[in-house]
Design an enzyme around this catalytic site. Structure first.
Site, short mmCIF file in Angstrom:
data_model
loop_
_atom_site.label_atom_id
_atom_site.label_comp_id
_atom_site.label_asym_id
_atom_site.label_seq_id
_atom_site.Cartn_x
_atom_site.Cartn_y
_atom_site.Cartn_z
N ASP A 81 0.86 -1.18 0.00
CA ASP A 81 0.00 0.00 0.00
C ASP A 81 0.89 1.23 0.00
OD1 ASP A 81 0.08 1.04 3.09
OD2 ASP A 81 0.02 -1.14 3.05
N ASP A 170 -9.81 3.19 5.52
CA ASP A 170 -8.73 3.16 6.51
C ASP A 170 -9.22 3.88 7.76
OD1 ASP A 170 -6.45 3.43 8.03
OD2 ASP A 170 -5.25 4.44 6.50
N GLU A 172 -8.51 4.17 11.73
CA GLU A 172 -7.49 3.86 12.73
C GLU A 172 -7.25 5.07 13.61
OE1 GLU A 172 -3.34 4.08 11.26
OE2 GLU A 172 -4.22 3.88 9.23
#
Length: 282
Positions: A81, A170, A172
């Site tokens: 990534d 994503d 987090e």
């Protein structure tokens, strides 16, 4: 008048000069405040838009053992990534090393687009990789639906061409402030649901959810309701994947290191290349 002002100045100077202990104490107190974790982190808050997948993993979960050493299936397919931090990526080098899939950061919040997106997204495709894009969530700035729209409109779409993976959320640690973005656990679950529902409405696909188990437990209360629809991309830099968030019996992807060759962030796909293609095709 001039003499009078001068006299005042001398008086103030004598007053400060006569208090060395006070000055020393004030300097010591200032140094102590600057050494506190909160003060240090305030000075180190990154610029909006610079977040990337896994940037909080080492700080919060650390590293444990040789990364990616043991896997749950005999066959794993290597992937990477990337974000603007990598700049122009040497995709042919990665392909030659065995990397077969990639995710590229497309957007963050509703205010940032990856300036290297075209080179990274098209470059991975052009060497033969199956690739997708991801969105760095900032639940404290706008709604989940608004960010899903921004993502789809700026590189996060999907097409059934056999080489495009569904978009990834994503979600987090917050690099810009409070760990859970100021949301309650139920509020965070609602925000994520808002995003994934809007993404599916726009693309027909359930997005991948990228997260870390410790963050998921803290910020969603270990909610298990997305496991039946959304593939899990787990972050853990260790020799085993460890505990997964509630509901998911297995991971689809595992970001196992941030110090791999060429670009740093390397991942296992839990299956061979035919399984990667299957996810791409829906």
């Amino acid at each position: 008048m001039s003499v009078h002002r001068s006299g005042k100045t001398r008086t103030r100077s004598r007053s400060l000069a006569g208090r060395p202990a006070l000055i020393t104490a004030l300097c010591a107190a200032l140094a102590l405040l600057l050494s506190l974790p909160g003060a240090a982190s305030a000075a180190q808050v990154p610029e909006r838009g610079t977040a990337y997948m896994g940037m909080g993993v080492v700080k919060h979960d650390g590293r444990d053992g040789k990364p990616g050493g043991i896997v749950t299936q005999a066959v794993q397919t290597e992937g990477v990534d990337v974000s603007s931090h990598q700049g122009n990526v040497a995709w042919q080098t990665l392909w030659n090393s065995g990397v077969r899939w990639a995710y590229v950061k497309a957007t963050e919040g509703t205010y940032y687009k990856n300036t290297y997106f075209t080179q990274q997204y098209n470059g991975s495709y052009n060497v033969g990789m199956i690739r997708g894009s991801y969105h760095f969530a900032t639940p404290d700035t706008t709604s989940g639906a608004a960010q899903a729209d921004y993502f789809v409109n700026n590189g996060g779409g999907w097409s059934k061409d056999g080489k495009t993976l569904p978009g990834a959320l994503d979600i987090e640690w917050n690099p810009y402030g409070a760990t859970c973005y100021g949301k309650t656990q139920s509020g965070m679950v609602s925000w994520i649901r808002d995003f994934v529902n809007r993404y599916k409405y726009r693309t027909g696909r359930d997005p991948v959810i990228y997260t870390a188990t410790s963050w998921w437990k803290q910020c969603t209360g270990n909610y298990g309701g997305f496991a039946t629809t959304n593939p899990l991309w787990i972050a853990r830099y260790a020799s085993t994947v460890g505990e997964l968030p509630a509901g998911w019996a297995y991971y689809t992807m595992w970001q196992y290191t941030s110090t791999g060759p060429t670009v740093g962030d390397h991942n296992h796909f839990n299956g061979d290349i035919t399984r990667v293609r299957a996810l791409a095709n829906g």
